[in-house]
Design an enzyme around this catalytic site. Structure first.
Site, PDB file in Angstrom:
ATOM      1  N   GLN A  76       0.800  -1.218   0.000  1.00 31.19           N
ATOM      2  CA  GLN A  76       0.000   0.000   0.000  1.00 31.19           C
ATOM      3  C   GLN A  76       0.836   1.272   0.000  1.00 31.19           C
ATOM      4  O   GLN A  76       0.325   2.345  -0.332  1.00 31.19           O
ATOM      5  CB  GLN A  76      -0.948   0.008   1.199  1.00 31.19           C
ATOM      6  CG  GLN A  76      -2.039  -1.048   1.106  1.00 31.19           C
ATOM      7  CD  GLN A  76      -2.957  -1.031   2.311  1.00 31.19           C
ATOM      8  OE1 GLN A  76      -2.720  -1.750   3.281  1.00 31.19           O
ATOM      9  NE2 GLN A  76      -3.988  -0.220   2.272  1.00 31.19           N
ATOM     10  N   HIS A 113       1.110  -9.304   4.527  1.00 30.53           N
ATOM     11  CA  HIS A 113      -0.020  -8.372   4.611  1.00 30.53           C
ATOM     12  C   HIS A 113      -0.725  -8.355   3.251  1.00 30.53           C
ATOM     13  O   HIS A 113      -0.522  -7.460   2.429  1.00 30.53           O
ATOM     14  CB  HIS A 113       0.453  -6.977   5.009  1.00 30.53           C
ATOM     15  CG  HIS A 113      -0.666  -6.083   5.454  1.00 30.53           C
ATOM     16  ND1 HIS A 113      -0.632  -5.373   6.638  1.00 30.53           N
ATOM     17  CD2 HIS A 113      -1.863  -5.778   4.890  1.00 30.53           C
ATOM     18  CE1 HIS A 113      -1.748  -4.663   6.767  1.00 30.53           C
ATOM     19  NE2 HIS A 113      -2.506  -4.903   5.704  1.00 30.53           N
ATOM     20  N   ASN A 133      -1.437 -10.889   8.418  1.00 32.62           N
ATOM     21  CA  ASN A 133      -2.389  -9.818   8.693  1.00 32.62           C
ATOM     22  C   ASN A 133      -3.813 -10.274   8.401  1.00 32.62           C
ATOM     23  O   ASN A 133      -4.112 -10.777   7.321  1.00 32.62           O
ATOM     24  CB  ASN A 133      -2.072  -8.602   7.826  1.00 32.62           C
ATOM     25  CG  ASN A 133      -3.033  -7.452   8.101  1.00 32.62           C
ATOM     26  OD1 ASN A 133      -2.964  -6.820   9.148  1.00 32.62           O
ATOM     27  ND2 ASN A 133      -3.959  -7.192   7.175  1.00 32.62           N
ATOM     28  N   GLU A 134      -4.668 -10.078   9.393  1.00 33.82           N
ATOM     29  CA  GLU A 134      -6.099 -10.382   9.257  1.00 33.82           C
ATOM     30  C   GLU A 134      -6.340 -11.763   8.644  1.00 33.82           C
ATOM     31  O   GLU A 134      -6.932 -11.923   7.574  1.00 33.82           O
ATOM     32  CB  GLU A 134      -6.804  -9.291   8.460  1.00 33.82           C
ATOM     33  CG  GLU A 134      -6.762  -7.956   9.171  1.00 33.82           C
ATOM     34  CD  GLU A 134      -7.593  -6.857   8.549  1.00 33.82           C
ATOM     35  OE1 GLU A 134      -7.892  -5.878   9.246  1.00 33.82           O
ATOM     36  OE2 GLU A 134      -7.953  -6.970   7.357  1.00 33.82           O
TER      37      GLU A 134
END
Length: 424
Positions: free
Chosen positions: A18, A112, A156-157
């Protein structure tokens, strides 16, 4: 003034894809640049953090923050299976040493969302072989960098596919329910069939076998993700036993209206409780929360018409954070690291208010005896919000993408001042 424990970590989070830019070996880069892509725009140079990380970390320290959660990009480090790029390891070593220089505690995420393209070609996150491949990558990273990594989040998540599946189902039903806690471009969902044909050609696998991390997931695929966490945890401990290991989950504050208690109970089971057995041996839990979800007798209720909403379509509800801390703590007897919490808005006064209200809940939890290691705001900078492109603004720092000039927002100074005095 309400004080936080000595050594409390105050920081912000980013994800490599990102913010770094030009992540050309990742699956997301390929997906963004296909004809007919469901991405609103490609990530391109993003916010150029790969080049500008030193000034960004220096700015964090200047603001008053003392921790930085960021991810390493698997697709950079292992661009082809079994081939590791020493220059990329050196780059991330520089990032870690810059954190040390500015007395910023690094909290490193090893995956991620974005993955190497070769992994998707070999079955991606539905393949039973992926946990071993992920653990091998983690072993290499920790062998090279572990001495500078005090905290690591493996994935992540790890539960995000459950939320995505629900969002897609609600989209099909056209209901005004909460948005996802990840950037999904629902306006382009109608073209998915054609898009998956293009993905099939690009990855060289059948359309139904493009298993990126954020793709719709089978029960077996969901287990693969958590098995990858367990395998990575074991590998990390062998190489770098001093590093604290955890995983992060995306959790709503799941509430019930009268008659909705059973539905809320089932939602907690699906989104959190079923995974507790995978997490029991972790050193800490990474909690990520942005809003609440309220269940009635017929299922998830729409957001009230008079409620304030964010750019992501979520209800503006910072009190969710403290409630989720309390729920998680009933089922996991370990410290909690708040690894993401924030709000997408162009009105920075609402971000300041969100931070204050969320942290009030955190402090109350600490006063009641819950162990919370730190608070990482999402995000450090306005960045690339996956399928939604650069239109959603979560950052404490604004970025002019034409010039890549950074400007700290009042919310950034506000959180920094809280960090300096360790109190709200």
């Amino acid at each position: 003034m309400a004080h936080f424990p000595e050594g409390f970590l105050w920081g912000a989070s980013t994800a490599a894809h990102q913010v770094e830019g030009n992540n050309t070996n990742s699956d997301f880069w390929l997906m963004e640049n296909l004809e007919g892509s469901v991405f609103a725009e490609p990530s391109g140079s993003a916010v150029d953090h790969y080049i500008r990380f030193k000034e960004d970390i220096a700015e964090m320290a200047k603001m008053g923050l003392n921790a930085y959660r960021f991810s390493l990009e698997w697709a950079r480090i292992e661009p082809e299976e079994g081939q590791y790029d020493a220059a990329e390891i050196a780059h991330y070593r520089d990032v870690l040493l810059t954190c040390k220089e500015y007395q910023i505690t690094p909290i490193v995420t090893l995956h991620h969302f974005s993955s190497p393209q070769w992994l998707i070609r070999l079955g991606g996150w539905e393949s039973a072989e992926t946990p071993a491949k992920f653990a091998r990558y983690c072993t290499h990273v920790m062998r090279e960098l572990g001495e500078w990594i005090p905290y690591v989040c493996t994935i992540n998540e790890a539960n995000i596919s459950i939320g995505i599946k629900k969002i897609m189902k609600r989209y099909e039903l056209k209901s005004g329910s909460p948005g996802a806690q990840v950037g999904m471009n629902m306006e382009k969902m109608a073209q998915m069939q054609k898009y998956y044909m293009e993905l099939s050609k690009a990855f060289g696998v059948p359309p139904t076998e493009v298993h990126s991390f954020l793709a719709p997931r089978s029960e077996e695929g969901l287990a693969v993700i958590f098995q990858a966490h367990v395998a990575a945890r074991e590998a990390i401990r062998q190489i770098s036993p001093q590093t604290k290991v955890g995983v992060t989950l995306s959790l709503y504050d799941i509430q019930s209206a009268p008659g909705g208690e059973e539905n809320a109970k089932e939602a907690w089971q699906e989104e959190f409780l079923q995974f507790v057995s995978y997490l029991q041996e972790d050193d800490f839990f990474g909690l990520q929360n942005y809003t609440r979800a309220v269940y009635g007798p017929d299922g998830l209720l729409p957001i009230p018409e008079n409620a304030e909403t964010t750019q992501m379509g979520n209800e503006y509800y910072p009190e969710a954070l403290g409630a989720v801390v309390r729920y998680v703590s009933q089922h996991l007897k370990m410290p909690i690291m708040i690894t993401e919490n924030g709000v997408a808005t162009d009105d920075d006064t609402r971000r300041v208010a969100f931070i204050d209200r969320a942290l009030k809940g955190v402090h109350t939890c600490i006063s009641d005896g819950y162990q919370i290691l730190g608070y990482m705001h999402w995000s450090l900078m306005d960045n690339f919000e996956w399928q939604l492109g650069f239109s959603k603004r979560f950052g404490l720092i604004a970025v002019d993408r034409a010039t890549q000039e950074r400007t700290v927002k009042p919310s950034g100074y506000h959180l920094g001042n809280i960090a300096r005095r360790n109190a709200i």
